[in-house]
Design an enzyme around this catalytic site. Structure first.
Site, PDB file in Angstrom:
ATOM      1  N   VAL A  87       0.860  -1.189   0.000  1.00 17.06           N
ATOM      2  CA  VAL A  87       0.000   0.000   0.000  1.00 17.06           C
ATOM      3  C   VAL A  87       0.891   1.232   0.000  1.00 17.06           C
ATOM      4  O   VAL A  87       1.811   1.346   0.815  1.00 17.06           O
ATOM      5  CB  VAL A  87      -0.931   0.029   1.239  1.00 17.06           C
ATOM      6  N   ALA A 114       4.474   4.084   2.938  1.00 19.79           N
ATOM      7  CA  ALA A 114       4.025   2.840   2.308  1.00 19.79           C
ATOM      8  C   ALA A 114       4.211   1.698   3.298  1.00 19.79           C
ATOM      9  O   ALA A 114       4.827   1.870   4.355  1.00 19.79           O
ATOM     10  CB  ALA A 114       4.834   2.554   1.047  1.00 19.79           C
ATOM     11  N   LYS A 115       3.663   0.576   3.000  1.00 19.88           N
ATOM     12  CA  LYS A 115       3.924  -0.643   3.781  1.00 19.88           C
ATOM     13  C   LYS A 115       3.572  -1.827   2.907  1.00 19.88           C
ATOM     14  O   LYS A 115       2.736  -1.721   2.003  1.00 19.88           O
ATOM     15  CB  LYS A 115       3.058  -0.666   5.049  1.00 19.88           C
ATOM     16  N   GLY A 116       4.199  -2.962   3.213  1.00 21.86           N
ATOM     17  CA  GLY A 116       3.885  -4.166   2.455  1.00 21.86           C
ATOM     18  C   GLY A 116       3.934  -5.366   3.360  1.00 21.86           C
ATOM     19  O   GLY A 116       4.391  -5.277   4.504  1.00 21.86           O
TER      20      GLY A 116
END
Ligand code: NAD
Length: 424
Positions: A62, A107-109
């Site tokens: 995201v 962001a992050k994943g």
């Protein structure tokens, strides 16, 4: 309008944004723009298991905002990873990068997987397939991943190598948290803990406390808590009277020698279990008891939701410096604020890590290496400026440091959006 989220962290991120936006007088449209992630990607990650079978995992990335720069944020491998959790963490990364004023968005994943069930080969194939799936949206000027829960420098090396194989050229700024030999930055390992120690120093100065005379309890003796304890002990002369990990907590009113604690942890798989037998002065207590010890400073640096509506009234520390993400719940925070306990919030206190990740990215873009002294001195400047800014906003508005940190962060992102204008 706020949405009803199932994930408590996303609900909290949303609530904090709303509060800050209202204080800043931002209208509904701007609030929605600030809240809504720019891009959400869900990918299938099929891999060949060692026994020849195929398993398909679900991966996410995201990008919450790129208003102030490329998106930046970790990748976690955990069974409980969900789209909403990743969205919440991406949102918090936007505010964290903004509060320390580094030119990144958030962001992050993650992949929903239990890494303990995978062999090393399976873990490598999982990482490479996930990296390949993210290539359309990541890149050193778009979105730069980093390690997070259950991911490390080796995983970043595989990620970086996969991108290099597909593109056919080296780009040391594609990910951060790389091994030193592959372009990692000196000072990254200690960075979050060092930022926690520095925030302790800055807050003590405001409160008239001398860091060389304070007593400190640190919950969590991992990548954050251990360095925070070591640096406060070695460089500031603070008395570390309690430490803990997932196996228990240890108390010594005379103060611990952190070198001995760390040597013990290194010799015992990173854990302090049994430390009371090694050091008879160490009294075994519980993590719950550590949180309510009569100390000057408490640094919850382990996991989320530790100081809650249930125990916040019993916290005796004068200052809380949040090394972990979300260690104080909304109810806990209300009680602490009412009682006048100062808390340096996570988005400021643990931002030393992303700040040195930013330094790693800059060094990567320049194919350059900075000395440890340079990294430490630049980190100090950034953390100091961020703390002072948040402090002055808190004073001006008569609000908590947490609320002030969100006001600073949200205002900067809103300004960036307004200045860029709305495309097309
Ligand atoms: P880590 O896994 O290295 O260390 C976590 C520590 O907490 C370990 O000592 C572990 O035993 C302990 N712990 C785990 N569960 C516990 C429990 N139920 N009770 C008490 N202790 C428990 O992780 P870390 O990187 O140090 O991260 C800690 C926190 O800081 C997390 O919230 C993380 O999101 C946050 N954080 C980390 C960084 C970073 O640079 N590593 C940066 C920003 C925020």
């Amino acid at each position: 309008m706020t949405e009803a989220y199932r994930d408590p962290m996303l609900a909290m991120a949303d609530m904090q944004l709303k509060k800050a936006a209202e204080r800043l007088g931002l209208d509904e449209g701007m609030q929605a723009w600030l809240r809504t992630p720019e891009r959400k990607l869900e990918v299938a990650v099929p891999i060949r298991m060692d026994d020849g079978s195929i398993r398909v995992f679900t991966g996410y990335r995201v990008q919450h905002s790129t208003a102030r720069g490329p998106a930046k944020g970790g990748i976690r491998y955990h069974v409980k990873v969900t789209a909403e959790e990743v969205q919440a963490l991406a949102t918090l990364m936007t505010w964290k990068c903004s509060v320390v004023n580094i030119p990144f968005g958030g962001a992050k994943g993650g992949i929903a997987v239990n890494v303990k069930e995978l062999s090393r080969g399976e873990l490598e194939r999982l990482t490479r397939r996930y990296a390949a799936s993210l290539i359309p949206i990541i890149g050193s000027r778009r979105d730069i991943p980093a390690p997070d829960v259950d991911t490390d420098a080796q995983i970043m090396a595989w990620f970086d190598d996969t991108v290099a194989m597909i593109h056919g050229y080296a780009d040391p700024a594609v990910v951060t948290g790389k091994p030193l030999d592959l372009g990692g930055s000196l000072g990254r390992n200690e960075a979050t803990g060092r930022g926690v120690a520095q925030c302790t120093e800055f807050a003590c100065a405001k409160m008239g406390l001398d860091p060389s005379k304070i007593t400190v309890a640190v919950q969590g003796y991992g990548k954050v808590g251990r360095y925070a304890a070591e640096i406060l002990h070695d460089e500031y002369g603070s008395k570390i009277v309690a430490v803990s990990d997932v196996t228990g907590a240890w108390y010594n009113p005379d103060g611990f020698d952190t070198a001995d604690l760390s040597a013990y942890a290194d010799a015992h798989g990173g854990l302090l279990a049994g430390y009371e037998s090694h050091n008879p002065k160490a009294q075994l207590i519980t993590n719950e008891a550590l949180l309510t010890l009569d100390v000057d400073v408490l640094s919850p640096s382990a996991i989320e939701a530790q100081i809650t509506g249930r125990n916040a009234a019993d916290v005796k520390a004068k200052l809380i410096v949040e090394g972990a993400n979300g260690p104080v719940t909304v109810e806990g925070d209300e009680i602490l604020t009412r009682r006048g306990v100062m808390a340096v919030p996570d988005i400021l206190a643990n931002a030393g890590g992303v700040t040195v990740s930013y330094f790693e990215w800059v060094q990567g873009l320049q194919f350059n290496r900075w000395s440890l002294e340079e990294v430490r001195s630049r980190l100090y400047t950034i953390m100091h400026d961020a703390f002072e800014k948040v402090w002055s906003v808190a004073q001006d508005h008569k609000i908590s440091l947490r609320e002030a940190a969100f006001v600073v962060a949200v205002e900067r992102v809103a300004e960036a959006l307004q200045t860029r204008g709305l495309f097309p």
